[in-house]
Design a protein around this motif. Structure first.
Motif, short mmCIF file in Angstrom:
data_model
loop_
_atom_site.label_atom_id
_atom_site.label_comp_id
_atom_site.label_asym_id
_atom_site.label_seq_id
_atom_site.Cartn_x
_atom_site.Cartn_y
_atom_site.Cartn_z
N TRP A 106 8.05 7.29 -2.57
CA TRP A 106 9.34 6.70 -2.47
C TRP A 106 10.00 7.07 -0.97
N LEU A 107 10.24 6.19 0.09
CA LEU A 107 11.07 6.33 1.27
C LEU A 107 12.37 5.90 1.18
N ARG A 138 4.93 3.89 -0.79
CA ARG A 138 3.26 4.03 -0.70
C ARG A 138 2.63 4.31 -1.97
N VAL A 139 1.35 3.84 -2.35
CA VAL A 139 0.86 3.97 -3.22
C VAL A 139 -0.26 4.90 -2.88
N VAL A 148 0.22 -2.86 -10.75
CA VAL A 148 -0.37 -3.43 -9.66
C VAL A 148 -1.95 -2.66 -9.26
N LEU A 149 -3.04 -3.37 -8.73
CA LEU A 149 -4.16 -2.70 -8.24
C LEU A 149 -4.07 -2.22 -7.18
N SER A 150 -4.35 -0.67 -6.72
CA SER A 150 -4.54 -0.33 -5.50
C SER A 150 -5.92 -0.24 -5.00
N VAL A 151 -6.25 -0.83 -3.79
CA VAL A 151 -7.62 -0.89 -3.40
C VAL A 151 -7.54 -0.68 -1.81
N PRO A 152 -8.86 -0.45 -1.28
CA PRO A 152 -8.87 -0.09 0.03
C PRO A 152 -8.51 -1.55 0.64
N LEU A 158 2.52 0.86 3.84
CA LEU A 158 3.97 0.60 3.21
C LEU A 158 4.10 -0.52 2.67
N GLN A 159 4.80 -0.48 1.43
CA GLN A 159 5.06 -1.74 0.66
C GLN A 159 6.49 -1.75 0.41
N ILE A 160 7.01 -3.10 -0.14
CA ILE A 160 8.65 -2.92 -0.27
C ILE A 160 8.78 -3.49 -1.72
#
Length: 394
Positions: free
Chosen positions: A209-210, A236-237, A270-274, A177-179
């Motif tokens: 989108w939430l 969330r990505v 942005v970079l989505s990573v584990p 979860l991101q803001i």
């Protein structure tokens, strides 16, 4: 029949004759004098007799009096036929100045409908220390409210808006979860007219989108209406790799320039990573910070040891004391083996020869003529040189 009248300003008031059946009644001429205890100055809305639909304008009032023992309140008019919407009143009470005490009030009113109509002033009630009450009003003003130009989209905010956006930095964890935070600051613009940016978010592959959260603040100050809206948009990505946020566009109509104003927040990636990659990067960052801190501490320690060595050399009176001070400095300098070069072979520095010490010193700090002269002087001290000559060399 009783008629209550509130005069707008001092002077003579001549009323029209009143006809009561066959009889005519001529009212007397009324002389209105200034109130010696208080002075009220009105400032009508500045619209140049024209304004735009949904524009916010202001009645401003300044009250001057020598006596501070007044109770003053502002009563806003009724909204009437829906042409206007009164907002609220800002006030500044009892500030002392050269002319005595003064009170300032600003009342906002939004022009809802188009056409030409009059806008009344607020009603100012003043009560003195003896409970005598006065009512002050200003003459209503006529305003011609025009619709927005045809090129302007419908329901566009009328006033001024400023949009700022705060993106997550560098990278995000996939599925976490991101803001995404936004802030809208409006001037002369009610909160109900703020645009809904959330509805403009597109359905984008990889983004979920939430429901967003909002914080609203609005108040009228002496210089006008100030409103702000803080929005936290969770998301969330759901994919790895480089992802980009959608751009934002904010439009409003500026009544001062009569033009449509657009603001843009450019798309940012942005970079989505584990998650394990984020923890690894944080661990490497902590390690680098720790190593940097150790280097700084070692440098400070080296400065401290050098100052101790110089002090010991100044206090030494014999060659043996000079050599002992050098050995103490040498042993302390080797204490942090992780950051220092290899030390003297054979354990305690006091058991080494002067030649071995010189080799260690030159390997660590480079060849320095003064160090070689000092060692030569210490060697000679056992063959006739005085301790004073060696101390000068040290």
């Amino acid at each position: 029949l009783r008629i209550k009248m509130v005069p707008y300003h001092p002077g003579l008031i001549t009323l029209n004759p009143i006809r009561l059946g066959p009889k005519h009644y001529q009212p007397p001429v009324i002389e209105v004098t200034e109130n010696p205890a208080i002075k009220v100055v009105w400032q009508a809305p500045k619209t140049d007799e024209r304004a735009y639909q949904n524009q916010v304008v202001y009645w401003r009032t300044q009250v001057l009096a020598e006596d501070a023992e007044f109770s003053i309140s502002v009563e806003l008019p009724e909204n009437g036929q829906g042409n206007v919407q009164w907002l609220e009143t800002a006030k500044e009470d009892g500030r002392s100045g050269i002319l005595g005490h003064q009170w300032r009030y600003t009342s906002g009113v939004q022009l809802i409908e188009t056409g030409e109509f009059s806008v009344s002033s607020p009603r100012l009630w003043v009560r003195n220390a003896t409970q005598q009450q006065w009512l002050f009003v200003a003459p209503p003003i006529n305003i011609r409210v025009q619709p927005l130009p045809g090129f302007v989209p419908r329901n566009l905010p009328v006033g001024k808006l400023q949009l700022t956006s705060e993106f997550p930095k560098y990278w995000v964890e996939k599925g976490a979860l991101q803001i995404w935070r936004w802030r809208l600051d409006g001037t002369d613009l009610p909160l109900k007219d703020f645009p809904n940016l959330i509805e403009g978010l597109p359905s984008q592959q990889g983004f979920e989108w939430l429901s967003a959260s909002k914080w609203l603040v609005s108040n009228i100050q002496l210089d006008g209406l100030h409103s702000s809206m803080k929005i936290e948009q969770p998301f969330r990505v759901n994919q790895y790799g480089w992802v980009r946020f959608p751009p934002l566009r904010l439009s409003y109509f500026d009544v001062e320039t009569g033009k449509l104003v657009d603001q843009f927040v450019d798309s940012q990636g942005v970079l989505s990573v584990p998650s394990w990659m984020i923890w690894l990067a944080k661990a490497l960052w902590i390690l680098l910070m720790a190593m940097g801190l150790m280097v700084v501490l070692q440098l400070l320690r080296a400065v401290y040891l050098k100052r101790r060595l110089l002090h010991a050399l100044r206090q030494a009176k014999q060659s043996e004391e000079i050599w002992k001070a050098i050995q103490v400095w040498t042993n302390n300098s080797q204490a942090w083996l992780l950051l220092n070069a290899p030390g003297l072979d054979g354990g305690e520095g006091s058991s080494q020869s002067l030649g071995q010490w010189l080799n260690w010193f030159e390997n660590r700090y480079g060849a320095i003529d003064q160090a070689a002269l000092l060692v030569a002087g210490l060697n000679d001290c056992f063959y006739g040189r005085t301790s004073l000559q060696v101390k000068r060399l040290a």
